[in-house]
Design a protein around this motif. Sequence first.
Motif, PDB file in Angstrom:
ATOM      1  N   LEU A 194      51.064   0.295  16.314  1.00 15.18           N
ATOM      2  CA  LEU A 194      51.779   0.854  15.171  1.00 15.18           C
ATOM      3  C   LEU A 194      50.826   1.266  14.054  1.00 15.18           C
ATOM      4  CD1 LEU A 194      54.989  -1.365  14.889  1.00 15.18           C
ATOM      5  CD2 LEU A 194      54.737   0.921  15.852  1.00 15.18           C
ATOM      6  N   GLU A 195      49.653   0.615  14.006  1.00 13.97           N
ATOM      7  CA  GLU A 195      48.668   0.969  12.987  1.00 13.97           C
ATOM      8  C   GLU A 195      48.092   2.367  13.206  1.00 13.97           C
ATOM      9  OE1 GLU A 195      48.680  -1.882  14.680  1.00 13.97           O
ATOM     10  OE2 GLU A 195      49.412  -3.174  13.044  1.00 13.97           O
ATOM     11  N   GLN A 196      48.302   2.923  14.405  1.00 10.67           N
ATOM     12  CA  GLN A 196      47.821   4.259  14.709  1.00 10.67           C
ATOM     13  C   GLN A 196      48.825   5.348  14.328  1.00 10.67           C
ATOM     14  OE1 GLN A 196      46.920   3.043  18.957  1.00 10.67           O
ATOM     15  NE2 GLN A 196      45.081   4.246  18.576  1.00 10.67           N
ATOM     16  N   ILE A 197      49.934   4.922  13.690  1.00 11.31           N
ATOM     17  CA  ILE A 197      50.934   5.871  13.200  1.00 11.31           C
ATOM     18  C   ILE A 197      51.016   5.710  11.683  1.00 11.31           C
ATOM     19  CG2 ILE A 197      53.340   6.593  13.320  1.00 11.31           C
ATOM     20  CD1 ILE A 197      53.511   5.210  16.059  1.00 11.31           C
ATOM     21  N   THR A 198      50.779   6.782  10.956  1.00 14.86           N
ATOM     22  CA  THR A 198      50.807   6.712   9.493  1.00 14.86           C
ATOM     23  C   THR A 198      51.774   7.746   8.937  1.00 14.86           C
ATOM     24  OG1 THR A 198      48.895   8.223   9.363  1.00 14.86           O
ATOM     25  CG2 THR A 198      48.441   5.858   9.300  1.00 14.86           C
ATOM     26  N   TYR A 199      52.293   7.474   7.755  1.00 12.05           N
ATOM     27  CA  TYR A 199      53.223   8.379   7.095  1.00 12.05           C
ATOM     28  C   TYR A 199      52.438   9.335   6.207  1.00 12.05           C
ATOM     29  CZ  TYR A 199      56.844   5.250   8.745  1.00 12.05           C
ATOM     30  OH  TYR A 199      57.661   4.506   9.554  1.00 12.05           O
ATOM     31  N   LEU A 200      52.774  10.625   6.308  1.00 12.63           N
ATOM     32  CA  LEU A 200      52.007  11.644   5.595  1.00 12.63           C
ATOM     33  C   LEU A 200      52.498  11.850   4.174  1.00 12.63           C
ATOM     34  CD1 LEU A 200      51.576  14.284   8.450  1.00 12.63           C
ATOM     35  CD2 LEU A 200      49.897  12.651   7.594  1.00 12.63           C
ATOM     36  N   ASN A 201      53.779  11.586   3.928  1.00 15.94           N
ATOM     37  CA  ASN A 201      54.325  11.794   2.589  1.00 15.94           C
ATOM     38  C   ASN A 201      54.900  10.475   2.101  1.00 15.94           C
ATOM     39  OD1 ASN A 201      55.618  12.632   0.245  1.00 15.94           O
ATOM     40  ND2 ASN A 201      56.246  14.609   1.120  1.00 15.94           N
ATOM     41  N   VAL A 202      54.029   9.628   1.588  1.00 12.63           N
ATOM     42  CA  VAL A 202      54.424   8.272   1.217  1.00 12.63           C
ATOM     43  C   VAL A 202      55.538   8.245   0.168  1.00 12.63           C
ATOM     44  CG1 VAL A 202      53.622   6.092   0.209  1.00 12.63           C
ATOM     45  CG2 VAL A 202      52.220   7.279   1.909  1.00 12.63           C
ATOM     46  N   PRO A 203      55.500   9.083  -0.884  1.00 12.71           N
ATOM     47  CA  PRO A 203      56.604   9.051  -1.858  1.00 12.71           C
ATOM     48  C   PRO A 203      57.965   9.325  -1.226  1.00 12.71           C
ATOM     49  CG  PRO A 203      54.736  10.237  -2.779  1.00 12.71           C
ATOM     50  CD  PRO A 203      54.428   9.996  -1.340  1.00 12.71           C
ATOM     51  N   VAL A 204      58.028  10.287  -0.299  1.00 14.88           N
ATOM     52  CA  VAL A 204      59.285  10.585   0.383  1.00 14.88           C
ATOM     53  C   VAL A 204      59.722   9.392   1.227  1.00 14.88           C
ATOM     54  CG1 VAL A 204      60.331  11.972   2.233  1.00 14.88           C
ATOM     55  CG2 VAL A 204      59.066  13.094   0.390  1.00 14.88           C
ATOM     56  N   VAL A 205      58.766   8.789   1.950  1.00 20.53           N
ATOM     57  CA  VAL A 205      59.076   7.630   2.788  1.00 20.53           C
ATOM     58  C   VAL A 205      59.611   6.483   1.941  1.00 20.53           C
ATOM     59  CG1 VAL A 205      58.052   5.843   4.239  1.00 20.53           C
ATOM     60  CG2 VAL A 205      57.465   8.238   4.623  1.00 20.53           C
ATOM     61  N   GLU A 206      59.012   6.259   0.790  1.00 22.07           N
ATOM     62  CA  GLU A 206      59.457   5.168  -0.073  1.00 22.07           C
ATOM     63  C   GLU A 206      60.866   5.413  -0.597  1.00 22.07           C
ATOM     64  OE1 GLU A 206      56.344   4.917  -2.964  1.00 22.07           O
ATOM     65  OE2 GLU A 206      55.095   3.602  -1.713  1.00 22.07           O
TER      66      GLU A 206
END
Length: 278
Positions: free
Chosen positions: A158-170
């Motif tokens: 799972l550490e190999q998957i990151t979110y590109l738009n953190v504000p949207v994700v939050e």
Amino acid sequence: MDHQTLLANYLSNLQVDLYMVNYNRCGPGWRDLDYTPDYSKLYWICEGEGWLKIGDQEYYPKPGQLFLMPEGVTQSYSSISDQPFLKYWCHFSAKVGGINLFQILRFAHFVEVNQPVQFEDTFKSMLMYANSGEVYAHMMAKSKLTELLSHYIMSLDLEQITYLNVPVVEKLSTVLTYIDTNIEDNMSVQDLAQMLHMHPNYFIRFFKQQVGMPPIHYITSKKIDKAKEMLRCTSLTMTHIADNLGFSDSYYFSRQFKKHTGLNPTEYRKQMTITTTT
């Protein structure tokens, strides 16, 4: 809501389309530099040598590796010897709510495959269906593509998957967590939009783009999930369950339940009882 739950939500609403699939050996002139495709690619390396560049990362893929080259990322490729790649490959799109998945999430560019025969069989099946004239063939080919992507993701940490738009994700996490923890309450689009300081119309578009369905549909589906749990695990009446989940009456609850599951609540509870006792 933790990121693993959010990831599962994205993937459960993933829509894929297969554009092209093939199995061949690259020629000595196999080469293209610094182009940005409007489609994504999977390369399953069977034999040979070659060079890839994905974004600013360079690779020399080896047999048994599955490479993902996402849409919208600058790429290059080239033969490097007189033993060019023999590979299965496909071009595809992967979207959540109309948005390119790889604008939302960044994945590792390749995985080492532990079960190469399974991957090869899946690619073979996808190629067979893609070349078939049967009416169901494209649907089956897409199912094989979904299977490949599923196994790709299963091979990752799972550490190999990151979110590109953190504000949207939050923002999305805030809303989805609120819905999950308050699923027994009545909640409106206006309430949810206010949480994010958005106009309701903009919030509906934002939610549908990110989740793949309008917020009211999502809330109803989560209420039905909760109802299924209550039908399995409690002896509450349909009226009590409808009241507890904020449905206006038991008739509306029953209609919505059947719309989502194909069974009315009584039939579902009976079916679950049969399943657990046999």
